[in-house]
Write an enzyme that holds these catalytic residues in place. Structure first.
Site, PDB file in Angstrom:
ATOM      1  N   LYS A  87       0.837  -1.205   0.000  1.00  0.00           N
ATOM      2  CA  LYS A  87       0.000   0.000   0.000  1.00  0.00           C
ATOM      3  C   LYS A  87       0.874   1.258   0.000  1.00  0.00           C
ATOM      4  CE  LYS A  87      -3.809  -2.458   2.154  1.00  0.00           C
ATOM      5  NZ  LYS A  87      -4.497  -2.882   3.384  1.00  0.00           N
ATOM      6  N   GLN A 138      -4.406  -1.774   9.666  1.00  0.00           N
ATOM      7  CA  GLN A 138      -4.301  -3.094   9.031  1.00  0.00           C
ATOM      8  C   GLN A 138      -4.860  -4.180   9.956  1.00  0.00           C
ATOM      9  OE1 GLN A 138      -3.171  -3.662   5.787  1.00  0.00           O
ATOM     10  NE2 GLN A 138      -3.921  -5.718   6.152  1.00  0.00           N
ATOM     11  N   ASP A 144     -11.022   2.862   4.167  1.00  0.00           N
ATOM     12  CA  ASP A 144     -11.315   1.424   4.037  1.00  0.00           C
ATOM     13  C   ASP A 144     -12.824   1.187   3.950  1.00  0.00           C
ATOM     14  OD1 ASP A 144      -9.250  -0.381   3.740  1.00  0.00           O
ATOM     15  OD2 ASP A 144      -8.760  -0.461   5.880  1.00  0.00           O
TER      16      ASP A 144
END
Ligand code: NAD
Length: 292
Positions: free
Chosen positions: A52, A96, A119
């Site tokens: 990412k 994460q 997200d």
């Protein structure tokens, strides 16, 4: 049979994003900035976060990686989140997953400000998605919708079986595909671990989204001719013949299923790269919104 090439499609999307960033910079506007928090040293999580960060550099974003030790407390993590929520330079950030056992995942996801939740996991954003209001779509389902759209896969009126009902893949996927929208309008069945007649459901499906996390679960005998297959699964399987000691397997037995499919995503190189591209897209969107 057409391969839905996530690597090539994600590269096209990244080029589009890079072009938009270049324009923002030329106009003297803010450079998008994505932050990621990683707790611990889980191999797969480290790989994802590094990918990412690398993708951010590729499109000209600023990026920040916050590494916290495995034994971090919930309070420490909440403190980092609060700082990122307040930091005006940060357009979006992700935590994460999975998190270590001592940390309540739900509490953490709720702490991320919905306007920076690129997200798309915060209940406010899930609610907006469900009501078809503008929001950050969760990256993996968003990436799958983009693949269907860019390859012009007809979904309207089709029978779709989504295998898996997780909050990050199966559930949002089923919602998006059933909505009254382009590349939606499908009749969706959500299958899960308690589903009894999965084989029969799959044999009648025009499109199957496999997101259960069991390697090579879906076989050629379970699908009909002409089916479209979206393989979301990524499992590391020990493989001594590989330099890194493992290979990646999807939830679909590619060899047998691809013989019957009209469209299919490979693993790797299908849904995975799309997920990262859509995270960047959400960050760009957030930056543009915030600078209005
Ligand atoms: P999860 O473990 O949260 O959910 C799995 C779902 O599968 C559950 O809803 C469960 O009911 C269902 N399931 C389990 N066994 C089943 C069975 N025998 N029959 C039918 N349904 C069954 O998983 P997740 O987070 O949604 O991830 C699924 C897979 O997708 C994993 O391999 C994960 O690594 C992968 N994934 C990939 C990406 C990507 O970017 N490509 C993103 C997220 C997850």
């Amino acid at each position: 049979m057409t391969i839905l090439d996530g690597r090539a499609t994600s590269n096209t999307i990244k080029e589009e994003i890079a072009e938009a960033v270049k324009k923002l910079k030329e106009e003297g506007k803010k450079t998008p900035h994505l932050a990621a928090i990683l707790v611990g040293t889980d191999g797969a999580s480290m790989t994802y976060v590094n990918a990412k960060v690398k993708a951010c550099e590729k499109v000209g974003f600023n990026s920040t990686l916050i590494d916290l030790p495995e034994d971090s407390t919930e309070e420490q993590l909440l403190h980092e989140i609060s700082d990122l929520n307040k930091d005006n330079d940060i357009d979006g950030f992700i935590v994460q997953l999975p998190l270590p056992k001592q940390i309540d995942e739900q509490k953490i996801l709720m702490a991320v400000h919905p306007d920076k939740d690129v997200d798309g996991f915060h209940p406010v954003n899930v609610g907006k998605m469900t009501l078809e209001l503008p929001t950050f779509l969760p990256a993996t389902p968003f990436g799958i919708m983009q693949l269907l759209e860019r390859y012009n896969v007809e979904t309207s009126g089709k029978n779709v079986v989504v295998i898996g009902r997780s909050n990050i893949v199966g559930r949002p996927m089923s919602i998006l595909l059933s909505q009254k929208r382009s590349f939606g309008n499908a009749t969706v069945t959500v299958a899960h671990s308690r589903t009894k007649n999965l084989e029969e459901l799959c044999q009648n499906a025009d499109i199957i989204v496999a997101a259960l996390g069991i390697p090579e679960f879906l076989t050629g005998a379970m699908v009909k001719e002409g089916v479209t297959i979206i393989d979301v699964g990524i499992t590391r399987i020990k493989d001594e013949t590989k330099k890194r000691g493992y290979r990646l397997a999807g939830d679909v037995h590619f060899e047998s299923v691809s013989k019957k499919a009209s469209f299919i995503t490979p693993v790797p190189g299908g849904v995975g790269p799309m997920t990262i591209a859509m995270l960047l897209k959400n960050t760009l969107l957030s930056c543009e919104r915030r600078s209005v």
